[in-house]
Design an enzyme around this catalytic site. Structure first.
Site, PDB file in Angstrom:
ATOM      1  N   LYS A 279       0.819  -1.212   0.000  1.00  0.00           N
ATOM      2  CA  LYS A 279       0.000   0.000   0.000  1.00  0.00           C
ATOM      3  C   LYS A 279       0.851   1.259   0.000  1.00  0.00           C
ATOM      4  O   LYS A 279       2.066   1.223   0.191  1.00  0.00           O
ATOM      5  CB  LYS A 279      -0.967  -0.020   1.190  1.00  0.00           C
ATOM      6  CG  LYS A 279      -2.074  -1.052   1.004  1.00  0.00           C
ATOM      7  CD  LYS A 279      -3.108  -1.013   2.096  1.00  0.00           C
ATOM      8  CE  LYS A 279      -4.226  -2.017   1.808  1.00  0.00           C
ATOM      9  NZ  LYS A 279      -5.238  -2.044   2.882  1.00  0.00           N
ATOM     10  N   ARG A 314      -2.981 -10.375   5.055  1.00  0.00           N
ATOM     11  CA  ARG A 314      -3.451 -10.415   3.660  1.00  0.00           C
ATOM     12  C   ARG A 314      -2.347  -9.813   2.793  1.00  0.00           C
ATOM     13  O   ARG A 314      -2.019  -8.630   2.937  1.00  0.00           O
ATOM     14  CB  ARG A 314      -4.752  -9.621   3.541  1.00  0.00           C
ATOM     15  CG  ARG A 314      -5.384  -9.605   2.151  1.00  0.00           C
ATOM     16  CD  ARG A 314      -6.680  -8.808   2.179  1.00  0.00           C
ATOM     17  NE  ARG A 314      -7.335  -8.796   0.883  1.00  0.00           N
ATOM     18  CZ  ARG A 314      -7.087  -7.913  -0.080  1.00  0.00           C
ATOM     19  NH1 ARG A 314      -6.183  -6.964   0.116  1.00  0.00           N
ATOM     20  NH2 ARG A 314      -7.735  -7.969  -1.238  1.00  0.00           N
TER      21      ARG A 314
END
Length: 332
Positions: A279, A314
């Site tokens: 991210k 994740r």
């Protein structure tokens, strides 16, 4: 005034008398940080934590669709989208996606999260029929070839229904069951395990100017409310996973606050999922503009989360994460 208790998590054999174990994990704590709105935090012993809260913090978590929650587990990300922020367009055929899925499972992913709608900042809405067309054939192919738990990453009840019929065994809703009013009742009716994530706004606008009174407590309260709502509909708490939603309607400062205080979310009595792989936070702090080169930073944050008792990470880079996790566990 509501009080919140963040366990100060430790590990190792030098566990003193009076310590309690966190969520059935080989992690323990003797003290917690007592938090509240508008008051200074303080450190309290486990004996000062209310019994109901302490029970939620310490009770072992039930298996999720056969996946053990007493050890770290890896959820592999598989996006069947042309525009996801990191792997958009990579899995542009069922064959290519299935090959990636098999590779992830062989390297240690026990859950595969299949998405047909990008939720990157600024992403556009994908019609239901298109999202089903992207995900259903892939789920069917994976179900035929692997034993992994398949999670459908969707906000829409119709997509979840199609995925469930195709062989998915878990529903992961980035909206925290606020987008489609039919999705939560469907999950309760089928008994499908779910992941409830926090997101402020929607993918189109969530990063415009996110604001919170207290990001840590605001996210906690939202997740607590949604867990209670799902329970009222008939879904057992032991089949609910929570995710604070790193990067979804949050600034870098918001994200760091959540990451530094992840152990608070064990007070919800549910397994905690952490999704931070590749991210923007990793790129900004790690000074890596290339999304597919962010494995080192992603793994560093994942391991920091595991040290606070996160049960599921994740990730895009399954093999690298699994290798790091094995070494992390060995030296601990």
């Amino acid at each position: 005034m509501t009080a919140y208790f963040r366990p100060l998590v430790q590990h190792g054999p030098a566990c003193p008398n009076g310590a309690v174990f966190l969520a059935g994990l080989p992690l323990w704590f003797t003290h917690a940080e007592r938090l509240g709105r508008g008051v200074k935090s303080s450190i309290v012993s486990v004996q000062q934590i209310p019994e109901e809260v302490l029970n939620r913090l310490t009770q072992p978590r039930a298996d999720i669709a056969g996946i053990k929650m007493d050890r770290p587990q890896i959820m592999g990300i598989l996006n069947a989208t042309p525009d996801s922020f990191s792997d958009g367009g990579v899995h542009n055929s069922v064959e290519a996606a299935l090959m990636s899925a098999q590779e992830m499972v062989s390297h240690g992913a026990c859950i595969l999260d299949i998405g047909g709608e990008s939720t990157r900042p600024g992403a556009s809405f994908v019609p239901v029929d298109e999202e089903i067309a992207r995900t259903k054939p892939l789920i069917e192919a994976i179900r035929a070839e692997t034993n992994a738990l398949i999670s459908i990453d969707t906000r829409k009840a119709s997509v979840a229904q199609a995925a469930w019929m195709a062989g998915a065994g878990m529903i992961n809703d980035v909206s925290g069951f606020t987008f489609d009013p039919q999705l939560a009742p469907f999950c309760a009716e089928t008994g499908a395990p779910v992941c409830v994530m926090h997101m402020q706004g929607d993918p189109t606008t969530m990063q415009d100017d996110p604001q919170y009174d207290d990001v840590l407590l605001d996210v906690y309260d939202f997740l607590e409310g949604q867990v209670a709502r799902l329970e009222q509909l008939g879904l057992p708490q032991n089949q609910i996973v929570v995710d604070p939603g790193i990067g979804f309607g949050k600034t870098e400062a918001h994200n760091l606050t959540l990451l530094q205080n992840l152990s608070l979310f064990h007070g919800l009595g549910c397994p905690v999922l952490l999704g931070v792989s590749r991210k923007g936070l990793i790129g900004q702090i790690g000074k890596e503009p290339r999304k597919d080169a962010r494995a080192p930073g992603s793994i560093a944050v994942a391991l920091a989360g595991l040290a606070q008792g996160v049960q599921i990470v994740r990730v895009h880079d399954v093999a690298e994460t699994a290798q790091a996790l094995r070494l992390w566990a060995a030296v601990r």
